[in-house]
Write a protein that holds these residues in place. Structure first.
Motif, short mmCIF file in Angstrom:
data_model
loop_
_atom_site.label_atom_id
_atom_site.label_comp_id
_atom_site.label_asym_id
_atom_site.label_seq_id
_atom_site.Cartn_x
_atom_site.Cartn_y
_atom_site.Cartn_z
N LEU A 285 0.83 -1.20 0.00
CA LEU A 285 0.00 0.00 0.00
C LEU A 285 0.86 1.25 0.00
N ASN A 286 0.40 2.25 -0.71
CA ASN A 286 1.07 3.55 -0.70
C ASN A 286 0.41 4.46 0.33
N LEU A 287 0.17 3.90 1.50
CA LEU A 287 -0.48 4.63 2.58
C LEU A 287 0.30 4.42 3.87
N SER A 288 0.26 5.43 4.71
CA SER A 288 0.87 5.31 6.04
C SER A 288 -0.25 4.99 7.03
N ILE A 289 -0.32 3.72 7.43
CA ILE A 289 -1.37 3.26 8.32
C ILE A 289 -0.74 2.88 9.65
N PRO A 290 -1.29 3.36 10.76
CA PRO A 290 -0.70 3.05 12.08
C PRO A 290 -0.61 1.54 12.31
N PRO A 291 0.48 1.09 12.91
CA PRO A 291 0.66 -0.36 13.14
C PRO A 291 -0.48 -1.00 13.92
N GLU A 292 -1.12 -0.24 14.81
CA GLU A 292 -2.17 -0.83 15.63
C GLU A 292 -3.42 -1.20 14.83
N ARG A 293 -3.47 -0.77 13.58
CA ARG A 293 -4.62 -1.13 12.75
C ARG A 293 -4.36 -2.37 11.91
N TRP A 294 -3.24 -3.02 12.14
CA TRP A 294 -2.94 -4.27 11.45
C TRP A 294 -3.05 -5.44 12.41
N SER A 295 -3.61 -6.54 11.92
CA SER A 295 -3.68 -7.76 12.72
C SER A 295 -2.34 -8.47 12.67
N GLY A 296 -2.28 -9.58 13.40
CA GLY A 296 -1.17 -10.50 13.22
C GLY A 296 -1.37 -11.29 11.93
N LEU A 297 -0.61 -12.34 11.77
CA LEU A 297 -0.62 -13.13 10.54
C LEU A 297 -2.02 -13.62 10.18
N PHE A 298 -2.40 -13.41 8.91
CA PHE A 298 -3.63 -14.00 8.38
C PHE A 298 -3.29 -15.31 7.68
N ILE A 299 -2.54 -15.23 6.58
CA ILE A 299 -2.13 -16.43 5.85
C ILE A 299 -0.87 -16.10 5.07
N THR A 300 -0.09 -17.11 4.78
CA THR A 300 1.14 -16.94 4.00
C THR A 300 0.85 -17.19 2.53
N GLN A 301 1.45 -16.36 1.68
CA GLN A 301 1.26 -16.48 0.24
C GLN A 301 2.59 -16.77 -0.44
N GLU A 302 2.59 -17.75 -1.33
CA GLU A 302 3.78 -18.07 -2.12
C GLU A 302 3.54 -17.68 -3.57
N ASN A 303 4.35 -16.78 -4.08
CA ASN A 303 4.28 -16.38 -5.48
C ASN A 303 5.27 -17.20 -6.30
N ILE B 17 7.90 -15.71 -0.64
CA ILE B 17 6.86 -16.15 0.28
C ILE B 17 6.59 -14.98 1.21
N GLN B 18 5.35 -14.50 1.21
CA GLN B 18 5.02 -13.30 1.97
C GLN B 18 3.92 -13.59 2.98
#
Length: 226
Positions: free
Chosen positions: A77-95, A189-190
């Motif tokens: 994202l090209n946005l500055s979002i406070p860390p407290e608005r992010w959860s912990g891990l949802f799922i891992t993605q492999e490209n 892997i992200q």
């Protein structure tokens, strides 16, 4: 009697199986649906779907039109979002890099790529390849969705593409023998997370705990292995 709590979850109208299967323009099944339903149960809430095109999803959460948007990474994202608005891990993605079976298999040195046309999905970010894309060494060939990307790779319109391994494996299960896509190599892997609205219907701490419970209670393992 207390009113039933509602968790408004934003989802991409262009998502495909195995993440989400739509029927009559409504989410019906899929991996993400099962995960979202589990998050709602963990939150003691019912779900209200907020179905939007990809480019409007983040704005809906920022404007408190949805409580939760998952499968994101702050780097995308090209946005500055406070860390407290992010959860912990949802799922891992492999490209992964993929190609049609008729092409000779060979790995690509992506760091030294020169004028490589690479199938991508419109609006998706690929941090591992960003520098080469900005310098024009890798040229994006955008498809409107991951499903279209996979079909264009299968029919030879795209020689090489980058895609989510889960989508490639699901696509191959539906494809005739001899027409499955070949996975050439892993790009990265992200970890992905969930973005919470500034003022969600359900307190942020409870939402974060509900998402964390997917992993702490091994709920995600049970869903992935069904």
């Amino acid at each position: 009697m207390a009113a039933e709590r509602v968790l408004r979850i934003a989802i991409d109208s262009a998502w495909n199986a195995p993440q989400i299967v739509f029927q009559h323009d409504q989410p019906h099944s899929g991996l993400f649906i099962e995960l979202f339903e589990q998050i709602a149960r963990n939150s003691d809430a019912k779900i209200a779907w907020v179905i939007l095109p990809r480019k409007r999803l983040v704005g809906a959460v920022e404007n408190n039109e949805a409580d939760l948007l998952c499968h994101l990474n702050p780097k995308w994202l090209n946005l500055s979002i406070p860390p407290e608005r992010w959860s912990g891990l949802f799922i891992t993605q492999e490209n992964v890099i993929i190609q049609a079976a008729q092409h000779p298999q060979h790995e690509i040195n992506l760091e030294q790529a020169s004028f490589l046309n690479l199938g991508t999905v419109l609006g998706y970010h690929y941090p591992k390849l960003a520098a080469q894309m900005q310098r024009g060494l890798i040229r994006r060939i955008d498809s409107p969705s991951q499903e279209v990307l996979l079909k264009n790779t299968q029919n030879g319109k795209l020689q090489h593409s980058i895609a989510n391994r889960l989508n490639v494996e699901e696509f191959n299960r539906r494809s005739p023998s001899g027409q499955q896509l070949r996975i050439v190599q892993t790009v990265d892997i992200q970890d992905t997370f969930c973005l919470l609205a500034p003022q969600p219907n359900i307190p942020a701490a409870q939402l974060k705990a509900a998402i964390a419970q997917l992993h702490s209670a091994k709920q995600i393992d049970a869903i992935l292995h069904r």
